[in-house]
Enzyme design. Structure first.
Site, PDB file in Angstrom:
ATOM      1  N   VAL A  14      25.401 100.137 -26.481  1.00  0.00           N
ATOM      2  CA  VAL A  14      24.800  98.840 -26.809  1.00  0.00           C
ATOM      3  C   VAL A  14      23.490  99.049 -27.570  1.00  0.00           C
ATOM      4  O   VAL A  14      23.235  98.395 -28.591  1.00  0.00           O
ATOM      5  CB  VAL A  14      24.561  97.992 -25.543  1.00  0.00           C
ATOM      6  CG1 VAL A  14      23.847  96.685 -25.899  1.00  0.00           C
ATOM      7  CG2 VAL A  14      25.876  97.688 -24.829  1.00  0.00           C
ATOM      8  N   ARG A  89      30.105  93.966 -12.160  1.00  0.00           N
ATOM      9  CA  ARG A  89      28.733  94.025 -12.672  1.00  0.00           C
ATOM     10  C   ARG A  89      27.758  94.171 -11.502  1.00  0.00           C
ATOM     11  O   ARG A  89      26.717  94.799 -11.612  1.00  0.00           O
ATOM     12  CB  ARG A  89      28.396  92.734 -13.422  1.00  0.00           C
ATOM     13  CG  ARG A  89      29.077  92.584 -14.749  1.00  0.00           C
ATOM     14  CD  ARG A  89      28.495  91.406 -15.506  1.00  0.00           C
ATOM     15  NE  ARG A  89      29.186  91.205 -16.769  1.00  0.00           N
ATOM     16  CZ  ARG A  89      30.207  90.367 -16.947  1.00  0.00           C
ATOM     17  NH1 ARG A  89      30.647  89.637 -15.949  1.00  0.00           N
ATOM     18  NH2 ARG A  89      30.770  90.237 -18.113  1.00  0.00           N
ATOM     19  N   ASN A  96      20.672 100.033 -11.560  1.00  0.00           N
ATOM     20  CA  ASN A  96      20.073  99.498 -12.778  1.00  0.00           C
ATOM     21  C   ASN A  96      18.728  98.824 -12.512  1.00  0.00           C
ATOM     22  O   ASN A  96      17.866  98.809 -13.385  1.00  0.00           O
ATOM     23  CB  ASN A  96      21.058  98.562 -13.481  1.00  0.00           C
ATOM     24  CG  ASN A  96      22.126  99.354 -14.221  1.00  0.00           C
ATOM     25  OD1 ASN A  96      22.062 100.579 -14.278  1.00  0.00           O
ATOM     26  ND2 ASN A  96      23.104  98.668 -14.776  1.00  0.00           N
ATOM     27  N   ASP A 149      28.943  85.424 -24.151  1.00  0.00           N
ATOM     28  CA  ASP A 149      30.019  84.692 -23.469  1.00  0.00           C
ATOM     29  C   ASP A 149      30.511  83.537 -24.336  1.00  0.00           C
ATOM     30  O   ASP A 149      31.715  83.271 -24.416  1.00  0.00           O
ATOM     31  CB  ASP A 149      29.521  84.168 -22.112  1.00  0.00           C
ATOM     32  CG  ASP A 149      29.145  85.301 -21.162  1.00  0.00           C
ATOM     33  OD1 ASP A 149      29.772  86.369 -21.239  1.00  0.00           O
ATOM     34  OD2 ASP A 149      28.205  85.125 -20.363  1.00  0.00           O
ATOM     35  N   ARG A 152      32.672  84.813 -27.152  1.00  0.00           N
ATOM     36  CA  ARG A 152      34.049  85.093 -26.699  1.00  0.00           C
ATOM     37  C   ARG A 152      34.837  83.785 -26.605  1.00  0.00           C
ATOM     38  O   ARG A 152      35.981  83.695 -27.073  1.00  0.00           O
ATOM     39  CB  ARG A 152      34.005  85.810 -25.345  1.00  0.00           C
ATOM     40  CG  ARG A 152      33.520  87.252 -25.498  1.00  0.00           C
ATOM     41  CD  ARG A 152      33.446  87.991 -24.178  1.00  0.00           C
ATOM     42  NE  ARG A 152      33.142  89.402 -24.418  1.00  0.00           N
ATOM     43  CZ  ARG A 152      32.410  90.164 -23.615  1.00  0.00           C
ATOM     44  NH1 ARG A 152      31.892  89.659 -22.501  1.00  0.00           N
ATOM     45  NH2 ARG A 152      32.199  91.419 -23.909  1.00  0.00           N
ATOM     46  N   HIS A 176      25.834  85.390 -15.781  1.00  0.00           N
ATOM     47  CA  HIS A 176      26.747  86.221 -16.570  1.00  0.00           C
ATOM     48  C   HIS A 176      27.645  86.975 -15.594  1.00  0.00           C
ATOM     49  O   HIS A 176      27.591  88.176 -15.450  1.00  0.00           O
ATOM     50  CB  HIS A 176      25.909  87.190 -17.404  1.00  0.00           C
ATOM     51  CG  HIS A 176      26.710  88.059 -18.326  1.00  0.00           C
ATOM     52  ND1 HIS A 176      27.618  87.564 -19.215  1.00  0.00           N
ATOM     53  CD2 HIS A 176      26.705  89.405 -18.509  1.00  0.00           C
ATOM     54  CE1 HIS A 176      28.137  88.578 -19.910  1.00  0.00           C
ATOM     55  NE2 HIS A 176      27.611  89.699 -19.495  1.00  0.00           N
TER      56      HIS A 176
HETATM   57  N1  APR Z   1      15.202 105.186 -19.541  1.00  0.00           N
HETATM   58  C1  APR Z   1      15.759 105.132 -20.771  1.00  0.00           C
HETATM   59  N2  APR Z   1      17.080 105.160 -20.973  1.00  0.00           N
HETATM   60  C2  APR Z   1      17.862 105.281 -19.902  1.00  0.00           C
HETATM   61  C3  APR Z   1      17.346 105.338 -18.590  1.00  0.00           C
HETATM   62  C4  APR Z   1      15.940 105.283 -18.437  1.00  0.00           C
HETATM   63  N3  APR Z   1      15.372 105.329 -17.231  1.00  0.00           N
HETATM   64  N4  APR Z   1      18.393 105.432 -17.721  1.00  0.00           N
HETATM   65  C5  APR Z   1      19.505 105.431 -18.461  1.00  0.00           C
HETATM   66  N5  APR Z   1      19.198 105.324 -19.778  1.00  0.00           N
HETATM   67  C6  APR Z   1      20.093 105.339 -20.933  1.00  0.00           C
HETATM   68  C7  APR Z   1      21.223 106.351 -20.808  1.00  0.00           C
HETATM   69  O1  APR Z   1      20.771 107.673 -21.040  1.00  0.00           O
HETATM   70  C8  APR Z   1      22.198 105.850 -21.850  1.00  0.00           C
HETATM   71  O2  APR Z   1      22.006 106.474 -23.097  1.00  0.00           O
HETATM   72  O3  APR Z   1      20.761 104.114 -21.092  1.00  0.00           O
HETATM   73  C9  APR Z   1      21.868 104.350 -21.971  1.00  0.00           C
HETATM   74  C10 APR Z   1      23.017 103.449 -21.555  1.00  0.00           C
HETATM   75  O4  APR Z   1      24.020 103.612 -22.484  1.00  0.00           O
HETATM   76  P1  APR Z   1      25.582 103.510 -22.146  1.00  0.00           P
HETATM   77  O5  APR Z   1      25.868 104.298 -20.928  1.00  0.00           O
HETATM   78  O6  APR Z   1      26.318 103.797 -23.412  1.00  0.00           O
HETATM   79  O7  APR Z   1      25.778 101.985 -21.731  1.00  0.00           O
HETATM   80  P2  APR Z   1      25.960 100.734 -22.709  1.00  0.00           P
HETATM   81  O8  APR Z   1      27.391 100.521 -22.974  1.00  0.00           O
HETATM   82  O9  APR Z   1      25.034 100.880 -23.846  1.00  0.00           O
HETATM   83  O10 APR Z   1      25.489  99.552 -21.749  1.00  0.00           O
HETATM   84  C11 APR Z   1      24.138  99.421 -21.367  1.00  0.00           C
HETATM   85  O11 APR Z   1      24.198  97.040 -21.273  1.00  0.00           O
HETATM   86  O12 APR Z   1      25.950  95.557 -21.494  1.00  0.00           O
HETATM   87  C12 APR Z   1      25.133  96.232 -20.601  1.00  0.00           C
HETATM   88  O13 APR Z   1      26.567  96.541 -18.653  1.00  0.00           O
HETATM   89  C13 APR Z   1      25.926  97.186 -19.736  1.00  0.00           C
HETATM   90  O14 APR Z   1      24.148  97.587 -18.198  1.00  0.00           O
HETATM   91  C14 APR Z   1      24.855  98.126 -19.283  1.00  0.00           C
HETATM   92  C15 APR Z   1      23.938  98.194 -20.513  1.00  0.00           C
END
Ligand code: APR
Length: 309
Positions: A14, A89, A96, A149, A152, A176
């Site tokens: 994201v 979620r 998170n 949402d 979609r 959400h």
């Molecule tokens: N500080 C900075 N970055 C972090 C930390 C932190 N403390 N903890 C995790 N991350 C980073 C991870 O290293 C990873 O690169 O957050 C990123 C999350 O990326 P993805 O795992 O690819 O997840 P993504 O699909 O981007 O979703 C992120 O958005 O839509 C929401 O539900 C989804 O909560 C999720 C978030």
């Protein structure tokens, strides 16, 4: 004119796609932050090297150091764990919450005037965590969910009718989560009420598909969750803020009595401009829609309660 600066925290799917959309639309210079060493630097470099083909001049910097984020106008929080198949979620809550708390503290310390856009799930609860940690006015802590949402919902309606998505207006309110409220009474195609065009039963199916929209993508991907439409949603919000467009977009906002709800974040129609959340627009819901909104609020309150906020 000074260039806008947007920090995107989390260089995952994201975050990186959001950085790409913001830079390639020349909305702002982008600082991409992640906790993993090398990840934001690599993606930032790769994105910067696409600029000659795309033809934009936005600067993109990948970093692990919040000092580089100083003076950001907007901070987008995407850091966290993404949902895995079968994981709700809500399962993501505790993990998170810790991540959001820590990144918001660091980001706001370096950019005290920024507007926060929260994307990490469970969204409404993470907004509350960010709001409590940032201690910013509610105008400057906004959650991205309703735009996604609603997109979609609009997509499925456009497919159903064989019309352009641009002519489908409609929105989804509430949390959400599984209890989100697609508001059919305010949904229309070029002004024609949706209820004139689609029968009740079919509309109910489309509403249900909208509610399950995130899970549908997760199920197909098998690892990870949606990011093209989520990042497009963030970019639309950023556009409205940096260009002071005053778009009316469904976003999660901290409610202080609107829609009969108090002290929680929920998706409501918001006017977004240079000041962030400039107005929550009130509307007349049917009794059934209000009841659904109340149920959605209960689900959000439950999560917030678990976190002790
Ligand atoms: N500080 C900075 N970055 C972090 C930390 C932190 N403390 N903890 C995790 N991350 C980073 C991870 O290293 C990873 O690169 O957050 C990123 C999350 O990326 P993805 O795992 O690819 O997840 P993504 O699909 O981007 O979703 C992120 O958005 O839509 C929401 O539900 C989804 O909560 C999720 C978030």
């Amino acid at each position: 004119m000074a260039r806008n600066k947007v920090t995107v925290i989390g260089a995952g799917n994201v975050g990186a796609t959001t950085a790409q959309r913001i830079a390639e639309a020349s909305l702002a210079d982008v600082v991409l932050v992640d906790i993993v060493e090398g990840l934001p630097q690599g993606k930032g470099l790769d994105l910067a090297e696409a600029a000659p083909m795309i033809g934009h001049d936005a600067r993109i910097l990948g970093t692990n150091d919040y000092a580089d984020t100083a003076g950001s106008d907007i901070v987008v929080v995407t850091s966290g764990l993404a949902r895995q198949p079968g994981m709700s979620r809500d399962d993501l809550l505790a993990k998170n919450a810790g991540i959001v708390r820590s990144v918001v503290e660091q980001a706001v310390r370096h950019s005290p005037h920024a507007i926060l856009i929260v994307v990490t799930n469970p969204l409404d609860a993470m907004c509350q965590v960010a709001f409590a940690e940032a201690k910013l006015p509610r105008e400057r802590v906004i959650g991205m969910a309703g735009v996604l949402d609603s997109a979609r919902f609009r997509t499925f309606l456009a497919w159903e009718l064989g019309v352009s998505v641009r002519d489908v207006t409609g929105f989804v309110l509430g949390g959400h989560g599984d209890q989100m409220v697609p508001v059919t009474s305010y949904t229309n195609v070029a002004g024609i009420p949706i209820t004139d065009l689609i029968g009740e039963e079919r509309l109910a199916e489309i509403v249900q598909r909208t509610r399950d929209g995130g899970a549908e993508v997760v199920k197909l991907l098998k690892s990870g969750s949606a990011y093209y439409a989520p990042s497009a949603s963030v970019a639309e919000m950023v556009d409205s803020i940096v260009h002071d467009q005053k778009r009316v977009l469904p976003c999660a906002a901290y409610l202080t009595g609107e829609f009969g709800l108090n002290g929680i974040f929920m998706g409501v129609p918001c006017r977004l401009g240079a000041g962030g959340l400039e107005e929550i627009i009130k509307l007349n819901l049917t009794d059934d829609e209000q009841a659904q909104l109340n149920r959605s609020a209960e689900a959000v309150r439950e999560l917030v309660g678990i976190m002790g906020l």
